[in-house]
Design an enzyme around this catalytic site. Structure first.
Site, PDB file in Angstrom:
ATOM      1  N   ASP A 104       0.788  -1.235   0.000  1.00  0.00           N
ATOM      2  CA  ASP A 104       0.000   0.000   0.000  1.00  0.00           C
ATOM      3  C   ASP A 104       0.819   1.284   0.000  1.00  0.00           C
ATOM      4  OD1 ASP A 104       0.995  -0.259   2.551  1.00  0.00           O
ATOM      5  OD2 ASP A 104      -0.863   0.353   3.557  1.00  0.00           O
ATOM      6  N   GLU A 105       2.120   1.222  -0.271  1.00  0.00           N
ATOM      7  CA  GLU A 105       2.900   2.459  -0.307  1.00  0.00           C
ATOM      8  C   GLU A 105       4.098   2.332  -1.235  1.00  0.00           C
ATOM      9  OE1 GLU A 105       5.219   3.547   3.150  1.00  0.00           O
ATOM     10  OE2 GLU A 105       4.963   1.534   3.998  1.00  0.00           O
TER      11      GLU A 105
END
Length: 477
Positions: A104-105
């Protein structure tokens, strides 16, 4: 020319995916993770974080903080993997090369922003976030600065759902007051050394001379941290090689001499490695325990499961199966736990204890109709017995939050089951909050469903497949 590195972080990613695909959960405290007694929170919505709940916290503690209104959801990693794949597909089209840190990053350094003004960078980031929101329905936060360190700190300042741009001339306004532990590479050992030097903030570290840092922390690590503290970060944005193992280990100042001390050390290392595993987004097949004794002998033992999992209780229990104690090997100075055999795909066995158990539904909630599981109701686990003679006993077992399908009502998820009845709320990403309906547990029309159907991205899946399918194709090549 001003260099601009951006860091994007999806907000409360696991919980946001659940709220996206299950409209009933929007605005409610959502805890994603294991529902058994030793379960750990994999993700918490911002509504849950307001009560102090957070990732990596024991589930029983998070539920106590969030209260009766909390909804506990078993992780659906195939949904998170697909959502991640689509998000980064959008980012790659706009930014080019991405350095993904986890599911997610990631970092980016768009060529279009070389020499741009802070206002132009902010608008570019807002446009990216708007497209991600429009296409996927998911919120994100973006930080921007002259290097990776500033960009990552900036994205933290931007949360939730915002953009934070740090011009070069304002770097030290942001950095200097922060605790030195906020710097990449400052762990417990380095932090302790800096504390003995009186260094508490990033500004304190930046104020030291190069010679002081080199003598105290070494020429390589020390000077690298010193430059980061001074806002100098020229590390390039490059695709990262995929980790083959995730681990954490701790060296103790005093040798461990008792079983209780070793058990506590294993839990500490397992929890740290598990946090990294959740951020990575894969499951592990193999668990390893590493011990270094006082005489510097090293012993490593491992065990391979028949399936990949990220369930903390399963991984911790496996680690304890491998443990050895001072009475067997002598005083111990280092304990580490590692996870390997990392895989995107997981069998539907994240929480094995649930395969033989079901959850009694909560009392009807006047605002959300019946069936939404409260924290107290989730703890009421019973064996599925219909009651009466064996001929009336249902052989069907339904788990709370399991995805199901009914030909008349479409895709839904189980909210509770017991006494021969299962309650299902029918809804997906593209619907409004759905109605709850009840069925006999053995209703032949009610079937297990693919969790990916809750995203309602049929055309996109037809064109792109799933993350697991892509990985298999690459392996074949």
């Amino acid at each position: 020319m001003q260099r601009w590195v951006l860091h994007i972080d999806m907000d409360a990613f696991f919980a946001s995916c659940e709220q996206l695909t299950r409209p009933t959960l929007r605005g409610r405290p959502v805890l994603v993770g294991g529902v058994n007694g030793r379960g750990v929170v994999a993700g918490a919505s911002y509504e849950a974080r307001k009560f102090g709940a957070r990732s990596a916290m024991p589930m029983h503690q998070a539920k106590a903080l969030a209260g009766f209104g909390a909804v506990v959801v078993s992780p659906r990693h195939q949904v998170y993997s697909a959502a991640s794949q689509r998000v980064f597909q959008i980012i790659e089209k706009r930014a080019g090369i991405i350095e993904r840190l986890s599911i997610d990053e990631g970092f980016m350094e768009p060529e279009a922003l070389v020499g741009a003004t802070p206002e132009e960078v902010k608008q570019w980031a807002e446009d990216l976030r708007a497209e991600i929101r429009e296409v996927t329905g998911l919120p994100s936060s973006v930080g921007a600065g002259s290097g990776k360190q500033i960009a990552k700190i900036g994205s933290g300042e931007a949360k939730p759902d915002g953009v934070f741009v740090v011009p070069v001339e304002k770097q030290h306004e942001l950095l200097d007051p922060l605790p030195v532990g906020a710097l990449w590479g400052v762990g417990p050992v380095t932090g302790a050394k800096l504390a003995k030097m009186g260094v508490e903030t990033i500004g304190d570290l930046a104020a030291l001379s190069a010679k002081e840092v080199e003598i105290s922390l070494g020429a390589t690590i020390g000077l690298g941290l010193w430059n980061l503290a001074r806002g100098i970060d020229d590390r390039p944005v490059v695709p990262r090689a995929e980790a083959k193992q995730i681990s954490q280990e701790h060296t103790f100042e005093k040798d461990l001499l008792t079983r209780a001390q070793v058990d506590a050390a294993i839990i500490r290392a397992a929890q740290g490695a598990h946090r990294r595993l959740l951020k990575d987004g894969r499951g592990a097949r193999t668990v390893s325990v590493k011990l270094r004794m006082a005489d510097f002998r090293v012993e490593s033992r491992s065990f391979t499961l028949s399936y990949a999992t990220d369930d903390y209780a399963t991984l911790e229990a496996t680690a304890f199966r491998l443990a050895r104690y001072p009475q067997q090997v002598g005083p111990i100075r280092l304990v580490g736990v590692g996870f390997s055999g990392l895989e995107e795909s997981r069998q539907d066995i994240l929480f094995p204890e649930l395969d033989q158990q079901i959850v009694v539904p909560a009392a009807p909630d006047s605002e959300y109709e019946s069936g939404v599981q409260s924290s107290s109701a989730q703890a009421q686990i019973i064996t599925d017995v219909h009651g009466g003679s064996s001929s009336n006993t249902s052989s069907r077992i339904w788990r709370a939050t399991q995805d199901v399908f009914h030909p008349d009502f479409g895709h839904g998820w189980v909210q509770g089951a017991g006494h021969g009845v299962v309650s299902v709320r029918f809804e997906t990403r593209s619907t409004v909050k759905g109605k709850t309906r009840s069925f006999a547990m053995d209703d032949p029309l009610l079937q297990e469903a693919d969790p990916l159907d809750s995203l309602d991205w049929g055309p996109w899946f037809a064109e792109n497949g799933t993350a697991e399918e892509e990985e298999s194709a690459e392996a074949g090549d």
